[in-house]
Design a protein around this motif. Structure first.
Motif, PDB file in Angstrom:
ATOM      1  N   VAL A   1       0.836  -1.229  -0.008  1.00 41.52           N
ATOM      2  CA  VAL A   1      -0.125   0.118   0.061  1.00 41.52           C
ATOM      3  C   VAL A   1       0.870   1.209  -0.208  1.00 41.52           C
ATOM      4  CG1 VAL A   1      -1.826   0.979   1.151  1.00 41.52           C
ATOM      5  CG2 VAL A   1      -1.606  -1.332   1.296  1.00 41.52           C
ATOM      6  N   ALA A   2       0.978   2.000  -0.998  1.00 43.14           N
ATOM      7  CA  ALA A   2       1.924   3.002  -1.083  1.00 43.14           C
ATOM      8  C   ALA A   2       1.566   4.287  -1.860  1.00 43.14           C
ATOM      9  CB  ALA A   2       3.091   2.328  -2.026  1.00 43.14           C
ATOM     10  N   ILE A   3       2.377   5.517  -1.473  1.00 42.72           N
ATOM     11  CA  ILE A   3       2.012   6.682  -1.927  1.00 42.72           C
ATOM     12  C   ILE A   3       3.418   7.097  -2.615  1.00 42.72           C
ATOM     13  CG2 ILE A   3       1.261   9.110  -1.448  1.00 42.72           C
ATOM     14  CD1 ILE A   3      -0.224   8.162   1.082  1.00 42.72           C
ATOM     15  N   ILE A   4       3.280   7.726  -3.958  1.00 47.09           N
ATOM     16  CA  ILE A   4       4.620   8.128  -4.368  1.00 47.09           C
ATOM     17  C   ILE A   4       4.397   9.409  -4.758  1.00 47.09           C
ATOM     18  CG2 ILE A   4       6.276   7.709  -6.268  1.00 47.09           C
ATOM     19  CD1 ILE A   4       3.992   4.852  -5.818  1.00 47.09           C
ATOM     20  N   ALA A   5       5.315  10.181  -4.200  1.00 45.10           N
ATOM     21  CA  ALA A   5       4.685  11.925  -4.112  1.00 45.10           C
ATOM     22  C   ALA A   5       6.101  12.468  -4.765  1.00 45.10           C
ATOM     23  CB  ALA A   5       4.456  12.111  -3.094  1.00 45.10           C
ATOM     24  N   SER A   6       5.946  13.554  -5.550  1.00 44.46           N
ATOM     25  CA  SER A   6       7.004  14.509  -5.979  1.00 44.46           C
ATOM     26  C   SER A   6       7.128  15.690  -4.998  1.00 44.46           C
ATOM     27  CB  SER A   6       6.662  14.789  -7.383  1.00 44.46           C
ATOM     28  OG  SER A   6       5.581  15.747  -7.501  1.00 44.46           O
ATOM     29  N   LYS A   7       6.142  15.974  -4.362  1.00 45.35           N
ATOM     30  CA  LYS A   7       6.259  17.029  -3.253  1.00 45.35           C
ATOM     31  C   LYS A   7       5.489  16.718  -2.014  1.00 45.35           C
ATOM     32  CE  LYS A   7       5.436  20.722  -6.812  1.00 45.35           C
ATOM     33  NZ  LYS A   7       4.595  21.699  -7.438  1.00 45.35           N
ATOM     34  N   PRO A   8       5.809  17.264  -0.735  1.00 44.66           N
ATOM     35  CA  PRO A   8       5.045  16.810   0.308  1.00 44.66           C
ATOM     36  C   PRO A   8       3.596  16.953   0.233  1.00 44.66           C
ATOM     37  CG  PRO A   8       7.100  18.120   0.774  1.00 44.66           C
ATOM     38  CD  PRO A   8       6.856  18.312  -0.699  1.00 44.66           C
ATOM     39  N   ILE A   9       2.925  15.898   0.853  1.00 46.14           N
ATOM     40  CA  ILE A   9       1.722  16.055   1.030  1.00 46.14           C
ATOM     41  C   ILE A   9       0.885  16.163   2.391  1.00 46.14           C
ATOM     42  CG2 ILE A   9       1.425  14.744  -1.434  1.00 46.14           C
ATOM     43  CD1 ILE A   9       0.830  12.364   0.237  1.00 46.14           C
ATOM     44  N   GLN A  10      -0.152  16.414   2.604  1.00 44.73           N
ATOM     45  CA  GLN A  10      -0.450  16.668   3.776  1.00 44.73           C
ATOM     46  C   GLN A  10      -0.802  15.506   4.626  1.00 44.73           C
ATOM     47  OE1 GLN A  10      -4.296  18.758   3.716  1.00 44.73           O
ATOM     48  NE2 GLN A  10      -3.029  21.087   3.177  1.00 44.73           N
ATOM     49  N   GLN A  11      -0.464  15.498   5.997  1.00 52.40           N
ATOM     50  CA  GLN A  11      -0.183  14.164   6.588  1.00 52.40           C
ATOM     51  C   GLN A  11      -1.908  13.637   6.721  1.00 52.40           C
ATOM     52  OE1 GLN A  11       2.285  12.608   7.631  1.00 52.40           O
ATOM     53  NE2 GLN A  11       1.055  10.884   8.456  1.00 52.40           N
ATOM     54  N   GLU A  12      -2.965  14.492   6.778  1.00 58.98           N
ATOM     55  CA  GLU A  12      -4.344  13.817   6.920  1.00 58.98           C
ATOM     56  C   GLU A  12      -4.595  13.054   5.685  1.00 58.98           C
ATOM     57  OE1 GLU A  12      -7.355  16.852   5.745  1.00 58.98           O
ATOM     58  OE2 GLU A  12      -5.665  18.336   6.195  1.00 58.98           O
ATOM     59  N   GLN A  13      -4.037  13.372   4.339  1.00 58.04           N
ATOM     60  CA  GLN A  13      -4.157  12.640   3.210  1.00 58.04           C
ATOM     61  C   GLN A  13      -3.382  11.422   3.339  1.00 58.04           C
ATOM     62  OE1 GLN A  13      -6.290  13.894   1.593  1.00 58.04           O
ATOM     63  NE2 GLN A  13      -6.237  16.110   1.628  1.00 58.04           N
ATOM     64  N   VAL A  14      -2.366  11.164   3.953  1.00 57.93           N
ATOM     65  CA  VAL A  14      -1.477  10.041   4.195  1.00 57.93           C
ATOM     66  C   VAL A  14      -2.332   9.247   5.234  1.00 57.93           C
ATOM     67  CG1 VAL A  14       0.521   9.072   5.114  1.00 57.93           C
ATOM     68  CG2 VAL A  14       0.613  11.106   3.713  1.00 57.93           C
ATOM     69  N   ASP A  15      -2.831   9.750   6.352  1.00 55.80           N
ATOM     70  CA  ASP A  15      -3.508   8.786   7.205  1.00 55.80           C
ATOM     71  C   ASP A  15      -4.919   8.240   6.698  1.00 55.80           C
ATOM     72  OD1 ASP A  15      -1.737   9.650   9.012  1.00 55.80           O
ATOM     73  OD2 ASP A  15      -2.807  11.047   9.935  1.00 55.80           O
ATOM     74  N   GLN A  16      -5.437   9.208   5.901  1.00 57.16           N
ATOM     75  CA  GLN A  16      -6.748   8.733   5.289  1.00 57.16           C
ATOM     76  C   GLN A  16      -6.620   7.305   4.570  1.00 57.16           C
ATOM     77  OE1 GLN A  16     -10.159  10.517   5.140  1.00 57.16           O
ATOM     78  NE2 GLN A  16     -10.900   8.812   3.556  1.00 57.16           N
TER      79      GLN A  16
ATOM     80  N   PHE B   1      -3.808   5.310   4.424  1.00 57.23           N
ATOM     81  CA  PHE B   1      -3.565   4.083   5.352  1.00 57.23           C
ATOM     82  C   PHE B   1      -4.220   3.580   6.237  1.00 57.23           C
ATOM     83  CE2 PHE B   1       1.081   5.533   4.220  1.00 57.23           C
ATOM     84  CZ  PHE B   1       1.315   4.617   3.467  1.00 57.23           C
ATOM     85  N   SER B   2      -5.140   4.404   6.997  1.00 56.16           N
ATOM     86  CA  SER B   2      -6.003   3.985   8.167  1.00 56.16           C
ATOM     87  C   SER B   2      -7.364   3.336   7.338  1.00 56.16           C
ATOM     88  CB  SER B   2      -6.536   5.227   9.020  1.00 56.16           C
ATOM     89  OG  SER B   2      -7.193   6.170   7.901  1.00 56.16           O
ATOM     90  N   SER B   3      -7.584   3.714   6.210  1.00 58.48           N
ATOM     91  CA  SER B   3      -8.923   3.070   5.502  1.00 58.48           C
ATOM     92  C   SER B   3      -8.408   1.539   4.933  1.00 58.48           C
ATOM     93  CB  SER B   3      -9.218   3.813   4.214  1.00 58.48           C
ATOM     94  OG  SER B   3      -8.374   3.698   3.282  1.00 58.48           O
ATOM     95  N   PHE B   4      -7.177   1.290   4.744  1.00 54.72           N
ATOM     96  CA  PHE B   4      -6.953   0.027   4.143  1.00 54.72           C
ATOM     97  C   PHE B   4      -7.232  -1.063   5.142  1.00 54.72           C
ATOM     98  CE2 PHE B   4      -3.970  -3.444   3.350  1.00 54.72           C
ATOM     99  CZ  PHE B   4      -4.165  -3.885   2.144  1.00 54.72           C
ATOM    100  N   GLN B   5      -7.899  -2.156   4.856  1.00 57.74           N
ATOM    101  CA  GLN B   5      -8.616  -3.285   5.880  1.00 57.74           C
ATOM    102  C   GLN B   5      -8.587  -4.608   5.049  1.00 57.74           C
ATOM    103  OE1 GLN B   5     -12.049  -2.421   8.085  1.00 57.74           O
ATOM    104  NE2 GLN B   5     -11.333  -0.587   8.635  1.00 57.74           N
TER     105      GLN B   5
END
Length: 223
Positions: free
Chosen positions: A200-215, A217-221
């Protein structure tokens, strides 16, 4: 725009694994919200081969991303997980070689902001601990090598849809990718369950908001 995200994440995986394209992914997932139909990658993506060209395609894809995060829940019944993605997903499938054993890796990807969000599922030939560990090591070292970073990871708990949790790994890697040495940040979680190993991965060219990262990863079940 959809072709851009397809090229972007497929390019990243190309540089990690370098296998030939196998086949289009099967159906079997559904979405809730506005994305309520399957999306397949266009046939022209079969021609996307070559390490350098792939990294360049990833760069172009991330630079053209939309800033909109339109979250919707994806239920992948074929591979046994549910996850929130920030845009309409595409799906793909390719062959990989892990310790000399051919396996299949199914992918779902979506693009938003300056990032590609993806879930990759490696289908294992068996559910032995050794096979699971080999696949986890393959994914972990591949992600790190892609940005020239050490394959450091720490333990994390991955939730089950029915309740409870299973152990997994979490990584945050920063480095440079491709011949142009362009900055990339990779956020990833890896977990094995039965005959599946998930990336489960995010590949970013610029920093992204932590709330988007948390949304994400926390949704993956897992089912």
């Amino acid at each position: 725009m959809f072709r851009t995200v397809c090229r972007a994440f497929r390019s990243l995986l190309q540089s990690l694994f370098r296998p030939l394209f196998a086949s289009r992914a099967p159906g079997g997932f559904r979405t809730t919200g506005r994305a309520a139909r399957n999306v397949s990658r266009p046939p022209r993506l079969r021609a996307m081969l070559g390490g350098t060209a792939c990294v360049l395609a990833l760069t172009a894809g991330l630079g053209a991303c939309s800033p909109t995060f339109d979250w919707r829940t994806i239920m992948n019944n074929d591979n046994g997980y549910t996850v929130d993605l920030p845009a309409k997903p595409g799906n793909d499938q390719r062959a990989v070689q892990i310790d000399g054993t051919p396996m299949q890796m199914a992918m779902q990807t979506a693009e938003a902001g300056d990032a590609v969000f993806a879930v990759g599922t490696v289908i294992l030939p068996n559910d032995s601990e050794a096979t699971q560990r080999a696949a986890l090591d393959f994914l972990r070292t591949g992600l790190a090598r892609n940005v020239g970073a050490a394959p450091d990871a720490h333990a994390v708990q991955i939730p089950l849809a029915a309740g409870g949790k299973v152990p997994g790994l979490e990584m945050k890697l920063s480095g440079e990718a491709g011949s142009q040495r362009e900055a990339r940040t990779v956020y990833a979680r890896l977990v094995a369950r039965g005959r599946h190993v998930y990336q489960v991965a995010i590949i970013a060219s610029k920093p992204i908001q932590q709330e988007q990262v948390d949304q994400f990863f926390s949704s993956f079940q897992l089912y």
